[in-house]
Structure formats: C-alpha cells, structure tokens
Design a protein around this motif. Sequence first.
Motif, PDB file in Angstrom:
ATOM      1  N   THR A  34       0.859  -1.179   0.000  1.00  0.00           N
ATOM      2  CA  THR A  34       0.000   0.000   0.000  1.00  0.00           C
ATOM      3  C   THR A  34       0.897   1.231   0.000  1.00  0.00           C
ATOM      4  N   GLU A  36       0.761   5.881  -0.041  1.00  0.00           N
ATOM      5  CA  GLU A  36       0.044   7.152  -0.046  1.00  0.00           C
ATOM      6  C   GLU A  36       0.155   7.826  -1.421  1.00  0.00           C
ATOM      7  N   THR A  84      -7.069   2.059  -6.091  1.00  0.00           N
ATOM      8  CA  THR A  84      -7.354   2.752  -4.837  1.00  0.00           C
ATOM      9  C   THR A  84      -8.308   1.925  -3.989  1.00  0.00           C
ATOM     10  N   ARG A  88      -6.182   4.791  -0.235  1.00  0.00           N
ATOM     11  CA  ARG A  88      -4.756   4.516  -0.422  1.00  0.00           C
ATOM     12  C   ARG A  88      -4.551   3.732  -1.711  1.00  0.00           C
TER      13      ARG A  88
END
Length: 135
Positions: A34, A36, A84, A88
């Motif tokens: 994952t 940002e 997404t 995230r």
Amino acid sequence: MFKKIIAISLLTLTGCSALEMTPPSHGTPDAVFTSETSPKYVAVCLSSQWHNYDPMMPYAFEEKYWGYRAFNNMPNGESADVYTKNGRSVINYYAPKTNNKEWIAASEKATKFCLTANYHAAPQEKRADGQVKLW
C-alpha cells in the motif's frame, strides 16, 4: 417522466464514479503493498524503474476501469495492478517468472522505491567505498 429518468441516471453515474473498483484476479500476487502515492504515479514509476533495469525490455502501463496496470510485455515479466482502496493505493505485485535472481532483486527494489518515491528520484545505494550504485 423524462426529467426523472435523467435525474436518476445522473445520480447513478455520480455514485458509480465514487466507487472503488478492484482489478480482476489473474492469480495470487507475489506481494501486496500500500502507498500514499497516487495510483497513476505508482504505475508510471514502476514501468519507468523496471525499464531502467533493462532498457531492452518492453515495459508499459495502461489505464483500466479499476486503476492502472504496469507490466512487461514479455511472457515471464513482472506486472503490477495499482488501484485505490480506502483512500490509499494498493499494489498487487507479480514477480518475474525467472530464475535470474539479479532481475528479481532489481524488480523488487524498484517496486519498493516507487511506493515512497519523490518524482524524478532514482533508487540508489551507497557502497562502502563511497560510490553510488543505482541498481
């Protein structure tokens, strides 16, 4: 009646565009990450960084209805589905299907770099002798 149909259609389209889609399954990922960082940037970065390891290999990325796919056009090459979920970026990483440990290590290093990369940065490692090794 016609106005009601248009209103319902617009509400439906608006609601669908806010949905988070997941990619279709094409096997179990070798790793799931994952980040940002935006999905598009991750996909572009993966394609670029993988290509830097071996410029002769044909890498690409493409936009899909659920996000992006970065891939190597070779049958045994690595790929990643980037989408997404819960705000995230999720990266389903599929390692190259090869016994070449150097290729696998470079692919994994580039992939991890793209999860936290600053734009135009390059993965690097400083050796004990002070030289910088890009790959």
